[in-house]
Design an enzyme around this catalytic site. Structure first.
Site, PDB file in Angstrom:
ATOM      1  N   LYS A 198       0.840  -1.207   0.000  1.00 25.22           N
ATOM      2  CA  LYS A 198       0.000   0.000   0.000  1.00 25.22           C
ATOM      3  C   LYS A 198       0.873   1.255   0.000  1.00 25.22           C
ATOM      4  O   LYS A 198       1.541   1.547   0.990  1.00 25.22           O
ATOM      5  CB  LYS A 198      -0.887   0.038   1.239  1.00 25.22           C
ATOM      6  CG  LYS A 198      -1.921   1.167   1.150  1.00 25.22           C
ATOM      7  CD  LYS A 198      -2.569   1.487   2.472  1.00 25.22           C
ATOM      8  CE  LYS A 198      -1.861   2.565   3.228  1.00 25.22           C
ATOM      9  NZ  LYS A 198      -1.881   3.877   2.573  1.00 25.22           N
TER      10      LYS A 198
ATOM     11  N   GLU B 261      10.166   1.282  10.218  1.00 20.31           N
ATOM     12  CA  GLU B 261      11.192   2.291   9.888  1.00 20.31           C
ATOM     13  C   GLU B 261      10.519   3.640  10.059  1.00 20.31           C
ATOM     14  O   GLU B 261       9.680   4.022   9.245  1.00 20.31           O
ATOM     15  CB  GLU B 261      11.678   2.109   8.443  1.00 20.31           C
ATOM     16  CG  GLU B 261      12.364   0.783   8.159  1.00 20.31           C
ATOM     17  CD  GLU B 261      13.740   0.666   8.795  1.00 20.31           C
ATOM     18  OE1 GLU B 261      14.234   1.655   9.378  1.00 20.31           O
ATOM     19  OE2 GLU B 261      14.322  -0.428   8.715  1.00 20.31           O
TER      20      GLU B 261
HETATM   21  P1  NAD Z   1       2.620   8.349   7.801  1.00 18.63           P
HETATM   22  O1  NAD Z   1       2.885   7.557   9.017  1.00 18.63           O
HETATM   23  O2  NAD Z   1       1.642   9.442   7.880  1.00 18.63           O
HETATM   24  O3  NAD Z   1       2.127   7.422   6.614  1.00 18.63           O
HETATM   25  C1  NAD Z   1       2.875   6.325   6.130  1.00 18.63           C
HETATM   26  C2  NAD Z   1       1.940   5.269   5.573  1.00 18.63           C
HETATM   27  O4  NAD Z   1       1.146   4.737   6.630  1.00 18.63           O
HETATM   28  C3  NAD Z   1       0.959   5.780   4.524  1.00 18.63           C
HETATM   29  O5  NAD Z   1       0.849   4.790   3.518  1.00 18.63           O
HETATM   30  C4  NAD Z   1      -0.327   5.905   5.323  1.00 18.63           C
HETATM   31  O6  NAD Z   1      -1.496   5.795   4.515  1.00 18.63           O
HETATM   32  C5  NAD Z   1      -0.227   4.729   6.263  1.00 18.63           C
HETATM   33  N1  NAD Z   1      -1.026   4.844   7.501  1.00 18.63           N
HETATM   34  C6  NAD Z   1      -1.530   5.948   8.079  1.00 18.63           C
HETATM   35  N2  NAD Z   1      -2.203   5.631   9.222  1.00 18.63           N
HETATM   36  C7  NAD Z   1      -2.089   4.282   9.364  1.00 18.63           C
HETATM   37  C8  NAD Z   1      -2.539   3.354  10.354  1.00 18.63           C
HETATM   38  N3  NAD Z   1      -3.222   3.746  11.428  1.00 18.63           N
HETATM   39  N4  NAD Z   1      -2.209   2.069  10.201  1.00 18.63           N
HETATM   40  C9  NAD Z   1      -1.480   1.644   9.139  1.00 18.63           C
HETATM   41  N5  NAD Z   1      -1.056   2.471   8.164  1.00 18.63           N
HETATM   42  C10 NAD Z   1      -1.350   3.786   8.273  1.00 18.63           C
HETATM   43  O7  NAD Z   1       4.052   8.848   7.343  1.00 18.63           O
HETATM   44  P2  NAD Z   1       4.391   9.828   6.133  1.00 18.63           P
HETATM   45  O8  NAD Z   1       3.945  11.196   6.564  1.00 18.63           O
HETATM   46  O9  NAD Z   1       3.897   9.242   4.866  1.00 18.63           O
HETATM   47  O10 NAD Z   1       5.974   9.774   6.081  1.00 18.63           O
HETATM   48  C11 NAD Z   1       6.798  10.695   6.718  1.00 18.63           C
HETATM   49  C12 NAD Z   1       7.458  10.068   7.929  1.00 18.63           C
HETATM   50  O11 NAD Z   1       8.083   8.864   7.552  1.00 18.63           O
HETATM   51  C13 NAD Z   1       8.546  10.914   8.536  1.00 18.63           C
HETATM   52  O12 NAD Z   1       8.429  10.901   9.941  1.00 18.63           O
HETATM   53  C14 NAD Z   1       9.817  10.217   8.126  1.00 18.63           C
HETATM   54  O13 NAD Z   1      10.919  10.454   8.983  1.00 18.63           O
HETATM   55  C15 NAD Z   1       9.395   8.803   8.097  1.00 18.63           C
HETATM   56  N6  NAD Z   1      10.258   8.010   7.241  1.00 18.63           N
HETATM   57  C16 NAD Z   1      11.043   7.045   7.808  1.00 18.63           C
HETATM   58  C17 NAD Z   1      11.912   6.294   7.025  1.00 18.63           C
HETATM   59  C18 NAD Z   1      12.810   5.241   7.629  1.00 18.63           C
HETATM   60  O14 NAD Z   1      13.327   4.420   6.881  1.00 18.63           O
HETATM   61  N7  NAD Z   1      13.009   5.207   8.920  1.00 18.63           N
HETATM   62  C19 NAD Z   1      11.967   6.537   5.658  1.00 18.63           C
HETATM   63  C20 NAD Z   1      11.155   7.515   5.112  1.00 18.63           C
HETATM   64  C21 NAD Z   1      10.295   8.233   5.919  1.00 18.63           C
END
Ligand code: NAD
Length: 472
Positions: free
Chosen positions: A171, A244
Site C-alpha cells: 500500500k 522504519e
Molecule cells: P505516515 O505515518 O503518515 O504514513 C505512512 C503510511 O502509513 C501511509 O501509507 C499511510 O497511509 C499509512 N497509515 C496511516 N495511518 C495508518 C494506520 N493507522 N495504520 C497503518 N497504516 C497507516 O508517514 P508519512 O507522513 O507518509 O511519512 C513521513 C514520515 O516517515 C517521517 O516521519 C519520516 O521520517 C518517516 N520516514 C522514515 C523512514 C525510515 O526508513 N526510517 C523513511 C522515510 C520516511
C-alpha cells in the site's frame, strides 16, 4: 470523481478499478494531477486471498527462481524509467534529477536485494547434535510506504519479501500512489498472479492491513505516531512487524574541520529532497571555534539553490509534498521567530500556490526549542553552537529519536570513536544519509524496530526455523 484509467490496483494478477477514487495533487500547483482507485476492505480481502493462494507455490519455488524474478524487476524498472520519473515529479514534487535517482536506486536495490545471502546458519555441530537455523518464508507480507521516496521505499520491501519466498500486498501513501501503481502494472508479469498485489487507498486501508488475520507480517516505513498504532494493532495477532520511523538526526562538526571543505556534503545531507528524508541531518551542532565560518559556508550554498516546480529543468529542490507537512514546517518557522534564533537565509514563505518553502538556515537555535526538538521533515535546518564534546554527545542523544547521526572531523579515528557513542541505528563519520541495500538500516528508540537491508533485513522477512538433529 471520474475514473482515471491510467492507474489501477493490482489484485491476483488483474488490474482493477474501484467504485470510489482519490485525488492526487501536484504539490507544486495544488491542482489534481490524477485520480487513483480507493481500495477498501473488499479489495483488501481479495488481495490477501490472492496472495495467500499464490504463497503455496511461490514459497516452494527454488530460491534461484525467486532471485531471477526480482532481478527481472530491476530491469523492468530501468526500462520504464522515463515514465516513472515523470509521474514521480508530478505526484511527489521532487526535481527531475532526484526522481531519476530514485528510479535508478529502486532498480539497484532490486538487483542487490535479489542477491543477498539466505544460506542456513550452522549453530552447533558437535558429537551430540547438529543444529541449523533456516530462513523460512512467512506468508503474506503487508508493506506500507510513505510519500517521500514512494517507489524506492515501497518496492524495497517488495524485493526482499518476494526474494525470501513471501507474497505481498503493498500500500503506497495516498499522497503518492501513482508511480507505485504504474510500476506494479509492469512488474506483475514477472511473478505468478497473486505474488505481488498493490492497493492504493487511505490511511484506514493501512489500519485494516495491520488488523488483518491473513497478513503474517507488516513492514512499515512512515511516521513514529503511525508506527506506534501499527505495533498496538499487531499485538492482537502477535503479527511480526518491522518499523522504519521518523528521525531527528544530529550531526556534530568538530573544531578541526574545515567548514568550506565539508559544507557541500553537510548541506545536501540536510536539504536533499527538500529535507524530506528520514535520515537527513535535522540538527547541526557546530563547534564555537568554526561556528560563524560554517554558517557562512552553508549560506553561500543556499543562495545558489533553485526551489521550484519539479517539472522545470532548472529546479533543484521541489515543494514540500503535502499540505499537512507544509503547515507543520510553516508552524516551526513561525515558532523560530518567537525565539532568539535568527534566519541566515529563508524563513519567509510566499502565499502563491504550491507548497514551496525556501531553503531556511536557522542560526543560534537552542536545545529545547521546537525547531531543534521536532522533526521538521522540510527544508529548515537549525544550527546549534557547542563548546564541549562530551556535552554535545549528551545533547545529541537526548532525543526521543535514534535513527542516524554523524561526526565530522579530520581525525577519522576519533570520529569513529565518538560515532559509537551516538544512540542511533547508523552513525556516520564525514558523511550522512548513506543507505545501501547491502548495509543493515534501522532506528533505535522512537525511530523504529527491526532492520531493512543486507542479509539481516532479508531474514526479517523470514521465520527462523531451528532444526536440531541428535547424533547417534
Ligand atoms: P505516515 O505515518 O503518515 O504514513 C505512512 C503510511 O502509513 C501511509 O501509507 C499511510 O497511509 C499509512 N497509515 C496511516 N495511518 C495508518 C494506520 N493507522 N495504520 C497503518 N497504516 C497507516 O508517514 P508519512 O507522513 O507518509 O511519512 C513521513 C514520515 O516517515 C517521517 O516521519 C519520516 O521520517 C518517516 N520516514 C522514515 C523512514 C525510515 O526508513 N526510517 C523513511 C522515510 C520516511
Amino acid at each position: 470523481v471520474a475514473a482515471d484509467t491510467r492507474f489501477r490496483i493490482l489484485i491476483g494478477g488483474q488490474l482493477q478499478d474501484t467504485d470510489t477514487h482519490l485525488d492526487v495533487l501536484n504539490p507544486a500547483t495544488e491542482k489534481v494531477y490524477a485520480t487513483c482507485p480507493n481500495a477498501g476492505i473488499q479489495e483488501l480481502d481479495s488481495a490477501v486471498a490472492a496472495a495467500a493462494s499464490a504463497f503455496v507455490t511461490w514459497s516452494n519455488e527454488p530460491l534461484e527462481t525467486r532471485r531471477e524474478a526480482v532481478r527481472g524487476m530491476a530491469a523492468v524498472i530501468a526500462q520504464n524509467k522515463a515514465e516513472l520519473v515523470d509521474i514521480l515529479v508530478h505526484e511527489q514534487g521532487k526535481s527531475i534529477e532526484n526522481a531519476s535517482q530514485e528510479v535508478d536506486f529502486t532498480s539497484y536495490f532490486a538487483m542487490t536485494t535479489a542477491g543477498l545471502d539466505l544460506t542456513p546458519t550452522t549453530l552447533v555441530d558437535n558429537d551430540a547434535m547438529r543444529v541449523e537455523e533456516h530462513y523460512m518464508p512467512m506468508g503474506v507480507v503487508g508493506a506500507i510506504a510513505p510519500w517521500n521516496y514512494p517507489l524506492l521505499l515501497g518496492f524495497w520491501k517488495v524485493f526482499a519479501a518476494i526474494t525470501a519466498g513471501n507474497t505481498v500486498v503493498l500500500k503506497p501513501s495516498p499522497y503518492t500512489p501513482l508511480a507505485t501503481l504504474k510500476a506494479a502494472e509492469y512488474l506483475a508479469e514477472l511473478v505468478p498472479a497473486g505474488v505481488l498485489n498493490v492497493l492504493s487507498g487511505g490511511d484506514e486501508l493501512g489500519a485494516a492491513m495491520t488488523a488483518h488475520d491473513g497478513i503474517a507480517k507488516i513492514s512499515f516505513t512512515g511516521s513514529s505516531p503511525t508506527g506506534k498504532k501499527i505495533l498496538a494493532s499487531a499485538a492482537s495477532s502477535i503479527k511480526r512487524t518491522t518499523l522504519e520511523l521518523g528521525g531527528n538526526d544530529a550531526a556534530i562538526v568538530l573544531p578541526d574541520t574545515d567548514p568550506k571543505e565539508v559544507a557541500e556534503r553537510i548541506f545536501w545531507s540536510a536539504f536533499k529532497n527538500s529535507g524530506q528524508i528520514c535520515m537527513a541531518i535535522k540538527r547541526l551542532y557546530v563547534h564555537e571555534d568554526i561556528y560563524d565560518e560554517m554558517c557562512d559556508a552553508l549560506t553561500d550554498i543556499a543562495r545558489t539553490v533553485v526551489v521550484g516546480d519539479g517539472t522545470q529543468s532548472t529546479t533543484v529542490l521541489g515543494p514540500v509534498q503535502n499540505k499537512m507537512q507544509f503547515d507543520k514546517v510553516c508552524s516551526l518557522i513561525d515558532d523560530v521567530k518567537k525565539t532568539s534564533a535568527r534566519f541566515l537565509i529563508g524563513g519567509e514563505v510566499s502565499e502563491s500556490p504550491g507548497y514551496f518553502v525556501p531553503v531556511s538556515l536557522v542560526a543560534d537555535a537552542k536545545d529545547g526549542e521546537r525547531i531543534v526538538e521536532e522533526e521538521a521533515f522540510g527544508p529548515v535546518l537549525p544550527i546549534i553552537k557547542f563548546s564541549d564534546v562530551d556535552d554535545v554527545i549528551k545533547r545529541a542523544n537526548s532525543s526521543e529519536f535514534g535513527l542516524g547521526g554523524s561526526v565530522w572531523t579530520k581525525d577519522e579515528k576519533q570520529g569513529a570513536a565518538l560515532a559509537l557513542r551516538l544512540e542511533c541505528g547508523t552513525a556516520w563519520v564525514n558523511q550522512h544519509s548513506v543507505v545501501l541495500p547491502d548495509i543493515p538500516f534501522g532506528g533505535l528508540k522512537n525511530s523504529g524496530l527491526g532492520l531493512e537491508g543486507a542479509a539481516e533485513g532479508l531474514r526479517g522477512f523470514c521465520n527462523k526455523r531451528i532444526v536440531n538433529v541428535a547424533k547417534s
